[in-house]
Design an enzyme around this catalytic site. Structure first.
Site, PDB file in Angstrom:
ATOM      1  N   ASP A  89     -12.095  34.539 -11.710  1.00 19.73           N
ATOM      2  CA  ASP A  89     -11.681  35.770 -12.392  1.00 19.73           C
ATOM      3  C   ASP A  89     -10.621  36.531 -11.592  1.00 19.73           C
ATOM      4  O   ASP A  89     -10.623  36.474 -10.356  1.00 19.73           O
ATOM      5  CB  ASP A  89     -12.932  36.640 -12.605  1.00 19.73           C
ATOM      6  CG  ASP A  89     -12.702  37.690 -13.669  1.00 19.73           C
ATOM      7  OD1 ASP A  89     -11.678  37.618 -14.384  1.00 19.73           O
ATOM      8  OD2 ASP A  89     -13.543  38.598 -13.790  1.00 19.73           O
ATOM      9  N   SER A 126     -13.143  30.378 -21.752  1.00 20.52           N
ATOM     10  CA  SER A 126     -14.395  30.569 -22.491  1.00 20.52           C
ATOM     11  C   SER A 126     -14.129  30.530 -23.997  1.00 20.52           C
ATOM     12  O   SER A 126     -12.987  30.724 -24.436  1.00 20.52           O
ATOM     13  CB  SER A 126     -15.028  31.907 -22.106  1.00 20.52           C
ATOM     14  OG  SER A 126     -14.292  32.969 -22.685  1.00 20.52           O
ATOM     15  N   GLU A 152     -14.834  32.758 -25.899  1.00 18.17           N
ATOM     16  CA  GLU A 152     -14.375  34.123 -26.204  1.00 18.17           C
ATOM     17  C   GLU A 152     -12.898  34.339 -25.839  1.00 18.17           C
ATOM     18  O   GLU A 152     -12.258  35.244 -26.366  1.00 18.17           O
ATOM     19  CB  GLU A 152     -15.230  35.166 -25.459  1.00 18.17           C
ATOM     20  CG  GLU A 152     -16.671  35.285 -25.936  1.00 18.17           C
ATOM     21  CD  GLU A 152     -17.608  34.215 -25.365  1.00 18.17           C
ATOM     22  OE1 GLU A 152     -17.204  33.529 -24.395  1.00 18.17           O
ATOM     23  OE2 GLU A 152     -18.731  34.061 -25.889  1.00 18.17           O
ATOM     24  N   ASN A 153     -12.359  33.519 -24.925  1.00 13.58           N
ATOM     25  CA  ASN A 153     -10.957  33.716 -24.503  1.00 13.58           C
ATOM     26  C   ASN A 153      -9.969  33.484 -25.640  1.00 13.58           C
ATOM     27  O   ASN A 153      -8.801  33.877 -25.542  1.00 13.58           O
ATOM     28  CB  ASN A 153     -10.603  32.810 -23.313  1.00 13.58           C
ATOM     29  CG  ASN A 153     -11.198  33.260 -22.002  1.00 13.58           C
ATOM     30  OD1 ASN A 153     -11.418  32.464 -21.088  1.00 13.58           O
ATOM     31  ND2 ASN A 153     -11.477  34.556 -21.857  1.00 13.58           N
ATOM     32  N   ARG A 192     -18.343  34.391  -8.180  1.00 14.33           N
ATOM     33  CA  ARG A 192     -17.402  35.014  -9.124  1.00 14.33           C
ATOM     34  C   ARG A 192     -16.440  35.872  -8.302  1.00 14.33           C
ATOM     35  O   ARG A 192     -16.882  36.715  -7.511  1.00 14.33           O
ATOM     36  CB  ARG A 192     -18.119  35.883 -10.153  1.00 14.33           C
ATOM     37  CG  ARG A 192     -17.116  36.495 -11.138  1.00 14.33           C
ATOM     38  CD  ARG A 192     -17.766  37.239 -12.281  1.00 14.33           C
ATOM     39  NE  ARG A 192     -16.762  37.622 -13.264  1.00 14.33           N
ATOM     40  CZ  ARG A 192     -16.964  37.697 -14.562  1.00 14.33           C
ATOM     41  NH1 ARG A 192     -18.146  37.396 -15.057  1.00 14.33           N
ATOM     42  NH2 ARG A 192     -16.003  38.072 -15.392  1.00 14.33           N
ATOM     43  N   ARG A 222     -21.063  39.947 -13.212  1.00 14.78           N
ATOM     44  CA  ARG A 222     -21.783  39.484 -14.407  1.00 14.78           C
ATOM     45  C   ARG A 222     -21.541  37.992 -14.566  1.00 14.78           C
ATOM     46  O   ARG A 222     -20.630  37.433 -13.937  1.00 14.78           O
ATOM     47  CB  ARG A 222     -21.352  40.261 -15.665  1.00 14.78           C
ATOM     48  CG  ARG A 222     -19.879  40.330 -15.872  1.00 14.78           C
ATOM     49  CD  ARG A 222     -19.485  41.093 -17.140  1.00 14.78           C
ATOM     50  NE  ARG A 222     -18.044  41.191 -17.191  1.00 14.78           N
ATOM     51  CZ  ARG A 222     -17.339  42.242 -16.780  1.00 14.78           C
ATOM     52  NH1 ARG A 222     -17.942  43.311 -16.329  1.00 14.78           N
ATOM     53  NH2 ARG A 222     -16.018  42.220 -16.819  1.00 14.78           N
ATOM     54  N   SER A 262     -21.171  36.403 -17.712  1.00  9.06           N
ATOM     55  CA  SER A 262     -20.249  36.163 -18.830  1.00  9.06           C
ATOM     56  C   SER A 262     -20.463  34.849 -19.570  1.00  9.06           C
ATOM     57  O   SER A 262     -19.511  34.097 -19.802  1.00  9.06           O
ATOM     58  CB  SER A 262     -18.790  36.229 -18.349  1.00  9.06           C
ATOM     59  OG  SER A 262     -18.532  37.483 -17.792  1.00  9.06           O
ATOM     60  N   GLU A 287     -28.059  30.895  -6.297  1.00 10.62           N
ATOM     61  CA  GLU A 287     -27.713  32.042  -5.458  1.00 10.62           C
ATOM     62  C   GLU A 287     -26.349  32.512  -5.936  1.00 10.62           C
ATOM     63  O   GLU A 287     -25.473  31.700  -6.217  1.00 10.62           O
ATOM     64  CB  GLU A 287     -27.630  31.630  -3.981  1.00 10.62           C
ATOM     65  CG  GLU A 287     -28.952  31.182  -3.400  1.00 10.62           C
ATOM     66  CD  GLU A 287     -29.990  32.303  -3.365  1.00 10.62           C
ATOM     67  OE1 GLU A 287     -29.611  33.471  -3.147  1.00 10.62           O
ATOM     68  OE2 GLU A 287     -31.178  31.998  -3.578  1.00 10.62           O
TER      69      GLU A 287
HETATM   70  C1  FPP Z   1      -9.817  34.689 -15.731  1.00 10.16           C
HETATM   71  O1  FPP Z   1      -8.937  35.672 -15.195  1.00 10.16           O
HETATM   72  C2  FPP Z   1      -9.153  33.403 -15.725  1.00 10.16           C
HETATM   73  C3  FPP Z   1      -8.911  32.629 -16.826  1.00 10.16           C
HETATM   74  C4  FPP Z   1      -9.296  33.020 -18.209  1.00 10.16           C
HETATM   75  C5  FPP Z   1      -8.173  31.352 -16.714  1.00 10.16           C
HETATM   76  C6  FPP Z   1      -8.596  30.527 -15.536  1.00 10.16           C
HETATM   77  C7  FPP Z   1      -7.684  29.375 -15.425  1.00 10.16           C
HETATM   78  C8  FPP Z   1      -7.168  28.913 -14.276  1.00 10.16           C
HETATM   79  C9  FPP Z   1      -7.474  29.459 -12.927  1.00 10.16           C
HETATM   80  C10 FPP Z   1      -6.301  27.725 -14.335  1.00 10.16           C
HETATM   81  C11 FPP Z   1      -7.171  26.563 -13.946  1.00 10.16           C
HETATM   82  C12 FPP Z   1      -6.618  25.323 -14.383  1.00 10.16           C
HETATM   83  C13 FPP Z   1      -7.362  24.235 -14.708  1.00 10.16           C
HETATM   84  C14 FPP Z   1      -6.672  22.975 -14.948  1.00 10.16           C
HETATM   85  C15 FPP Z   1      -8.812  24.262 -14.868  1.00 10.16           C
HETATM   86  P1  FPP Z   1      -8.442  36.821 -16.156  1.00 10.16           P
HETATM   87  O2  FPP Z   1      -7.241  36.369 -16.862  1.00 10.16           O
HETATM   88  O3  FPP Z   1      -9.570  37.257 -17.050  1.00 10.16           O
HETATM   89  O4  FPP Z   1      -8.103  37.942 -15.114  1.00 10.16           O
HETATM   90  P2  FPP Z   1      -8.228  39.517 -15.350  1.00 10.16           P
HETATM   91  O5  FPP Z   1      -9.689  39.814 -15.546  1.00 10.16           O
HETATM   92  O6  FPP Z   1      -7.691  40.082 -14.072  1.00 10.16           O
HETATM   93  O7  FPP Z   1      -7.403  39.857 -16.546  1.00 10.16           O
END
Ligand code: FPP
Length: 236
Positions: free
Chosen positions: A17, A62, A64-65, A184, A190, A192, A203
């Site tokens: 995150d 997710s 939800e994303n 996290r 959380r 999520s 843990e």
């Molecule tokens: C959450 O941060 C992150 C994501 C929804 C995307 C995670 C994806 C990657 C790290 C790329 C990984 C690549 C592979 C191939 C698995 P956020 O966007 O919710 O951050 P914010 O809460 O600060 O807005």
């Protein structure tokens, strides 16, 4: 092994995150945060598996994303394709098997075929598993498992009285060991809708670092904290 006799965790899971906030803080686009996060995953993920962790699960996207802007969703889907087709070289070089957890629908065909290709290419690797949770929801996984159980029961393939915690796990997207350590990043405390069944006794460590800044050194600090926890699994 440390004073509480806790060894290297079998299964580590990370909610990656803070990519968006990392970018915004630097005056960059959110997409640049995701790109930086993907580089962190490649570096830190290999380090974690090299430590002897058998399974690393990461929350990439997710269910939800899909509520995010189409620009951000498209960027992430293209980034996944790019990762699975051209990058993750370090994982392949280190003989790591890549598997996916999540629903196929409504993922694009080009994303699904890139996922299929990398799963095939790495299926015989034995130096650890990277489980990428993509279009994943923990409640959805339990619903999908329940449907598969109902189908097997209907076909006479399953005697319900024989179901155990372990045999139930065979109906999940992947039959993986329980999560020992959940991390996290970004200061949010959380879970999520992440791997609800698998984290029953995990843990949890919440770090303030935004995911792109998470690194090998910080993982080692988290590991140290984990190894000093007293895991009782409901006993005393
Ligand atoms: C959450 O941060 C992150 C994501 C929804 C995307 C995670 C994806 C990657 C790290 C790329 C990984 C690549 C592979 C191939 C698995 P956020 O966007 O919710 O951050 P914010 O809460 O600060 O807005």
């Amino acid at each position: 092994m440390n004073k509480n006799n806790i060894e290297i965790p079998n299964h580590v899971a990370i909610i990656m995150d803070g990519n968006g906030r990392w970018a915004t803080k630097r005056g960059l686009k959110r997409s640049e945060g995701h790109l930086a996060g993907s580089k962190t995953l490649e570096k830190t993920g290999v380090h974690i598996l090299k430590k002897g962790v058998k399974v690393l699960s990461v929350f990439a996207f997710s269910t939800e994303n899909f509520k995010r802007s189409s620009e951000e969703v498209d960027y992430l889907m293209n980034l996944f394709i790019d990762m699975f087709t051209k990058k993750v070289k370090e994982f392949k070089k280190n003989k790591i098997k890549i598997v996916f957890s999540g629903r196929k629908f409504p993922l694009r065909d080009d994303v699904l075929s890139a996922m299929y290709k990398i799963e095939q290419e790495t299926k015989d690797n034995t130096n650890g598993i990277l489980n990428i949770c993509l279009n994943y929801g923990g409640q959805e996984e339990l619903i999908d498992a329940s449907c598969k159980i109902a189908e097997d029961y209907k076909k006479g393939k399953l005697d319900l009285s024989t179901l155990t915690k372990e045999s139930f796990a065979q109906y999940l997207y992947n039959d993986l060991p329980p999560i020992d350590l959940l991390i996290r990043t970004s200061g949010e405390c959380r879970v999520s809708n992440f791997m609800l069944y698998q984290m029953a006794y995990s843990e949890m460590v919440f770090t303030n670092t935004y995911f792109p800044d998470f690194d090998e050194k910080e993982f080692d600090t988290v590991l140290d904290e984990y190894q000093n926890r007293n895991r009782r699994f409901g006993g005393n």
